[in-house]
Scaffold this active site. Sequence first.
Site, PDB file in Angstrom:
ATOM      1  N   PHE A  24      -5.275  67.694  49.571  1.00 15.36           N
ATOM      2  CA  PHE A  24      -4.596  67.012  48.457  1.00 15.36           C
ATOM      3  C   PHE A  24      -5.404  65.779  48.101  1.00 15.36           C
ATOM      4  O   PHE A  24      -5.567  64.879  48.917  1.00 15.36           O
ATOM      5  CB  PHE A  24      -3.160  66.600  48.791  1.00 15.36           C
ATOM      6  CG  PHE A  24      -2.512  65.938  47.602  1.00 15.36           C
ATOM      7  CD1 PHE A  24      -1.905  66.695  46.606  1.00 15.36           C
ATOM      8  CD2 PHE A  24      -2.567  64.553  47.427  1.00 15.36           C
ATOM      9  CE1 PHE A  24      -1.357  66.090  45.479  1.00 15.36           C
ATOM     10  CE2 PHE A  24      -2.014  63.942  46.300  1.00 15.36           C
ATOM     11  CZ  PHE A  24      -1.412  64.712  45.333  1.00 15.36           C
ATOM     12  N   ASP A  37     -11.604  60.854  52.178  1.00 18.77           N
ATOM     13  CA  ASP A  37     -10.475  60.420  51.352  1.00 18.77           C
ATOM     14  C   ASP A  37      -9.416  59.842  52.286  1.00 18.77           C
ATOM     15  O   ASP A  37      -8.651  60.571  52.908  1.00 18.77           O
ATOM     16  CB  ASP A  37      -9.925  61.596  50.540  1.00 18.77           C
ATOM     17  CG  ASP A  37      -8.760  61.164  49.646  1.00 18.77           C
ATOM     18  OD1 ASP A  37      -8.250  60.041  49.820  1.00 18.77           O
ATOM     19  OD2 ASP A  37      -8.358  61.968  48.772  1.00 18.77           O
ATOM     20  N   LYS A  94      -3.347  53.683  47.679  1.00 18.87           N
ATOM     21  CA  LYS A  94      -1.992  53.503  48.205  1.00 18.87           C
ATOM     22  C   LYS A  94      -1.771  52.109  48.843  1.00 18.87           C
ATOM     23  O   LYS A  94      -1.432  51.172  48.131  1.00 18.87           O
ATOM     24  CB  LYS A  94      -1.647  54.646  49.144  1.00 18.87           C
ATOM     25  CG  LYS A  94      -1.547  55.960  48.334  1.00 18.87           C
ATOM     26  CD  LYS A  94      -0.848  57.086  49.053  1.00 18.87           C
ATOM     27  CE  LYS A  94      -0.509  58.198  48.071  1.00 18.87           C
ATOM     28  NZ  LYS A  94      -1.316  59.403  48.187  1.00 18.87           N
TER      29      LYS A  94
END
Length: 427
Positions: free
Chosen positions: A162, A247, A276
């Site tokens: 993802f 990531d 985030k």
Amino acid sequence: MSLLDDRALPRQPAWTPPGETVRDVTDHLRLQEAHAAPNYAPLPVVVAEAEGAWVTDVAGQRYLDCLSAYSAVNFGHRNERIMAAARAQLERVTLISRAFGHDRFGPFCAELAELIGKQMVLPMNTGAEAVESAIKVARKWGYQVKGVPDGRATIVVAGGNFHGRTTTIISFSDDPAARAGFGPYTPGFRAVPFGDADALAEAIDDNTVAVLMEPVQGEAGVILPPPGYLARVRELCSLANVLFIADEVQSGLARTGRTLACEHFGVDADMYLLGKALSGGVLPASAVVADREILGVLRPGEHGSTFGGNPLACAVGRAVIELLRTGEYQRRASELGEHLAGELRDLIGHGVRRVRCIGLWAGVDIDDRLGTGRQVCERLLGRGVLAKDTHGSTIRLAPPLVVTRAELSWAVDALRMVLAELALRAD
Ligand SMILES: *Cc1c(COP(=O)(O)O)cnc(C)c1O
């Protein structure tokens, strides 16, 4: 007094702006359903306020946040230090184009580069933009530095990944929900099973410019790499002159007990993608962090973002970096994570099939004979715990790192009771 009793105490109803209609949960849900694009299926809770690990809904009911906006709220809702930095910056300057400089920019880049152990920072807003930016940088690096023929660059990715929601990113997703109906897809990607180093070795060729992976796959259900895997990935990338892009948008910045999840596996990537938690839970802030020989391939005018690296985001980001430098949040994630893992493992065989934990981050596979992850989350909501299901029968727990041991135990108790209820129903 137990946390549950405390939660049930009547609270001051949430504040409503002057002149605005007071709406109850039903009104809000009706408005959402009528006017918000239906790309989410939110649980029926409408949050009005939050502090630390807790949120309060419009009816004054409190919930323990066990998702932290997928780790964007690692330091707790409205963390004091982060809010102070944001407030101070709101009184000074919030936005100026990168066509000009501002006094939060250089220090933010320098401090973030130092924290990650690289030389340069490319700032942007969302995590998906960080991934897109890294793809562009890796391709440019491939053509300019590695000597790949123009237009031929390939990037190897992992199955179950993802990385965000743009058209290019969903082009290399294998999740039908993320992908189907959104083609045509961007070429130039090759997927291999996560954890299979031989398949990766096979997939890399002369035109490969990068391997892009989450060191721990978050959305897939907190999937840890098999022992030695990331070290092999690092080795294969080095041997083939391929960039290893980690990531760490979800895994990074203290969630796993380290600043970077890669540290657990003894590997250093060439490019780190952060997002985030870098936002302090305040406003979107993401970054690509790498050395000059990589990020230096970008020339003026070739890439940019109106809001990337804005003064408010940089001020908030600097407060986040300062918190990370103390090591306190990494330590809390490790210690609390150990506690949570212990309690969750006690549920194995009692409605839980498997538990995967790293730091304060857990993927809990529910026995699907009891019900779906969604049903578990709905019942957890009724007991004052916010959690999110993923891939059918898995629920992900990632509370803010300011949560206490007692609160974690209370949340696991709630899960235990929910599983017992569902077991009775299934009999
Ligand atoms: C959330 C996430 C992204 C995308 O971030 P957005 O800010 O939602 O665009 C990218 N990669 C990983 C690993 C993520 O968890």
